[in-house]
Motif scaffolding. Structure first.
Motif, PDB file in Angstrom:
ATOM      1  N   LEU A 338      44.856  35.133  36.147  1.00  0.00           N
ATOM      2  CA  LEU A 338      43.617  35.517  35.469  1.00  0.00           C
ATOM      3  C   LEU A 338      43.422  37.026  35.499  1.00  0.00           C
ATOM      4  O   LEU A 338      43.003  37.633  34.501  1.00  0.00           O
ATOM      5  N   THR A 339      43.747  37.628  36.647  1.00  0.00           N
ATOM      6  CA  THR A 339      43.608  39.083  36.761  1.00  0.00           C
ATOM      7  C   THR A 339      44.545  39.808  35.814  1.00  0.00           C
ATOM      8  O   THR A 339      44.158  40.781  35.148  1.00  0.00           O
ATOM      9  N   VAL A 340      45.781  39.349  35.737  1.00  0.00           N
ATOM     10  CA  VAL A 340      46.757  39.980  34.846  1.00  0.00           C
ATOM     11  C   VAL A 340      46.307  39.869  33.395  1.00  0.00           C
ATOM     12  O   VAL A 340      46.407  40.834  32.620  1.00  0.00           O
ATOM     13  N   GLN A 341      45.812  38.701  33.011  1.00  0.00           N
ATOM     14  CA  GLN A 341      45.342  38.529  31.633  1.00  0.00           C
ATOM     15  C   GLN A 341      44.190  39.483  31.322  1.00  0.00           C
ATOM     16  O   GLN A 341      44.145  40.092  30.247  1.00  0.00           O
ATOM     17  N   LYS A 342      43.252  39.612  32.266  1.00  0.00           N
ATOM     18  CA  LYS A 342      42.137  40.536  32.052  1.00  0.00           C
ATOM     19  C   LYS A 342      42.626  41.975  31.958  1.00  0.00           C
ATOM     20  O   LYS A 342      42.158  42.750  31.110  1.00  0.00           O
ATOM     21  N   ASN A 343      43.559  42.332  32.834  1.00  0.00           N
ATOM     22  CA  ASN A 343      44.082  43.707  32.816  1.00  0.00           C
ATOM     23  C   ASN A 343      44.798  44.009  31.507  1.00  0.00           C
ATOM     24  O   ASN A 343      44.688  45.112  30.964  1.00  0.00           O
TER      25      ASN A 343
END
Length: 473
Positions: A338-343
């Protein structure tokens, strides 16, 4: 010096300045273009070599997991000498000597482990796929760094040309001011102002040359050779139509996202494998042994075969702790996805805005140059009529120089912003750029290593040849 002659000198210097700014100098047949630089960076990058080796290590993990379900053979050879002396109250009652030699061959074969080994194989395969995507991510970083280095060398070269031509023009201004002072048209203050601007121009030229040397050093570090007569930037790729379309591409293709997805899959399989490890295991065993006395006094031969069903029931709480640890790692990988997608979404937004700003700045600086040139021409003419001072002329000259410097910086920034947008979309790879290189095939080594071939097999010899070609033997 007459006004007409001074205007002619200035226009000649300004023409040279403009030609340098626009990069219209002739390019020789040996010029190096951006594609050449990217190909060299791809072929010489130590970072890519490092991560290709890490990928091969991940490939071997699949073979190691496969080998868990294969028989394990051990042999043992032992030569022993034993001396024994026994007695009672200083009276020797017996002496014995033995020199046995024992040879033993044993086999242990895991027949069933509640599916744990199969799950570990699938987890290792998912890790390989994640590592391949990480390698693509490093490939993008190497190529983007090479692009930035290439563009920076061009930018600093243009800056040096610009500052050099500006110094020559200001030198003409200084000579003209001195000539006019000699005939009483201007004061010593005007000459001093011109001298001050010439000194400043010299300092700026030295600074520009230093920045060029730094840019050349960065280029050499990433490309693998010094820059040689770099060609202008080729036609830039077409930018995406909107930030939404750019984001859609990034969410589908960005290697960081795909790697995080495979990491989640691998960790979920690890959880299942840890749970399966709590179940029973079935092992087959066989052993053949020979014991012979070296003094030819006798021998013995034996052979055994067994099936063993076992299950560890308690290990001080470590069994369930291992399962919980695997679950925590899975949850962490899900959160990381989820963090990678947001970044990635944010990176696309930032890069898209950067490109829009760069394009607007490029258009604005073009208009700025036009207006500054008109203003300078007018002030220059007015100064010849006595309506403007030398300070006014020099200030207008500086405004035009600033505008031209901003123009080449904006052009470089637009190029970098566009390639950064390709980077954050996940499409800045050697394959998608169509570079003339031998693309690294991650499946070649994997297909040879995934079955854990025996050392004497043809497949193992093929692996040795691959490693030798890679310079690792």
């Amino acid at each position: 010096m007459g006004v007409a002659m001074k205007n002619k000198i200035w226009r000649g210097g300004r023409a040279i300045l403009l030609a340098g700014t626009l990069g219209l100098a002739a390019v020789s047949a040996k010029a190096e273009n951006l594609a050449d630089a990217l190909a060299s960076a791809y072929n010489t990058s130590g970072l890519l070599e490092q991560n290709r080796a890490l990928l091969r290590a991940a490939d071997e993990d699949v073979g190691i997991a496969v080998a868990r379900l294969r028989p394990v053979l051990d042999f043992l050879i032992r030569v022993q000498r034993t001396y024994n002396k026994a007695g009672v109250n200083s009276i020797v009652t017996s002496r014995t000597n033995s020199n046995p030699m024992a040879a033993q061959l044993s086999l242990d074969w895991l027949l069933f482990d509640n599916g744990q080994s199969r799950l570990l194989q699938e987890a290792a395969k998912a890790t390989v796929l994640a590592t391949r995507q990480q390698l693509l991510g490093f490939e993008q970083q190497v190529l983007f760094r090479a692009i930035a280095a290439y563009l920076n060398v061009l930018l600093q070269q243009e800056s040096v040309r610009l500052q050099g031509n500006n110094l020559r023009v200001l030198g003409e201004e200084l000579r003209a001011a001195q000539d006019r002072f000699d005939v009483g048209e201007v004061t010593r203050t005007d000459v001093a102002l011109a001298q001050s601007r010439v000194a400043e121009a010299r300092a700026n030229l030295v600074a520009a040359r230093g920045a060029l040397e730094n840019a050349r050093a960065e280029y050499t570090a990433v490309v693998g050779r010094p820059p040689q007569n770099l060609s202008p930037v080729p036609r830039l790729p077409a930018p995406p139509a909107s930030v939404a379309s750019a984001t859609a591409v990034a969410l589908r293709q960005h290697p960081d996202i795909i790697a995080a997805q495979y990491a989640v899959e691998s960790n979920e399989l690890q959880v299942r494998a840890s749970s399966a490890g709590l179940g029973p295991k079935l092992n087959a065993g066989a052993q053949i042994g020979l014991t012979e006395r070296l003094d030819n006094s006798g021998y013995s031969r034996d052979a055994t075969a067994s099936l063993t069903l076992s299950q560890r029931i308690y290990q001080g709480g470590a069994l369930n702790a291992g399962v919980r640890k695997a679950m925590a790692q899975r949850d962490a990988s899900r959160a990381n996805l989820l963090t990678v997608q947001k970044n990635v979404r944010q990176d696309v937004d930032d890069a898209f805005v950067r490109l829009q700003v760069a394009q607007a700045s490029l258009a604005a600086t073009s208009e700025q140059i036009r207006a500054a040139r008109v203003a300078f021409d007018g002030i220059r003419e007015e100064a010849t009529l006595g309506a403007r001072t030398t300070l006014d002329v020099l200030a207008a000259e500086q405004d035009l120089l600033d505008a031209e410097t901003a123009r080449i910086s904006a052009a470089s920034e637009r190029s970098i912003a566009l390639y950064q947008l390709l980077l954050v979309q996940g499409v800045l790879t050697a394959e998608q750029l169509g570079l003339a290189v031998q693309l690294y095939d991650p499946t070649l080594y994997y297909n040879l290593a995934k079955t854990a071939p025996a050392g004497t097999s043809k497949q193992s010899k093929d692996l040795d040849r691959v490693l030798k070609a890679l310079g690792r033997n």
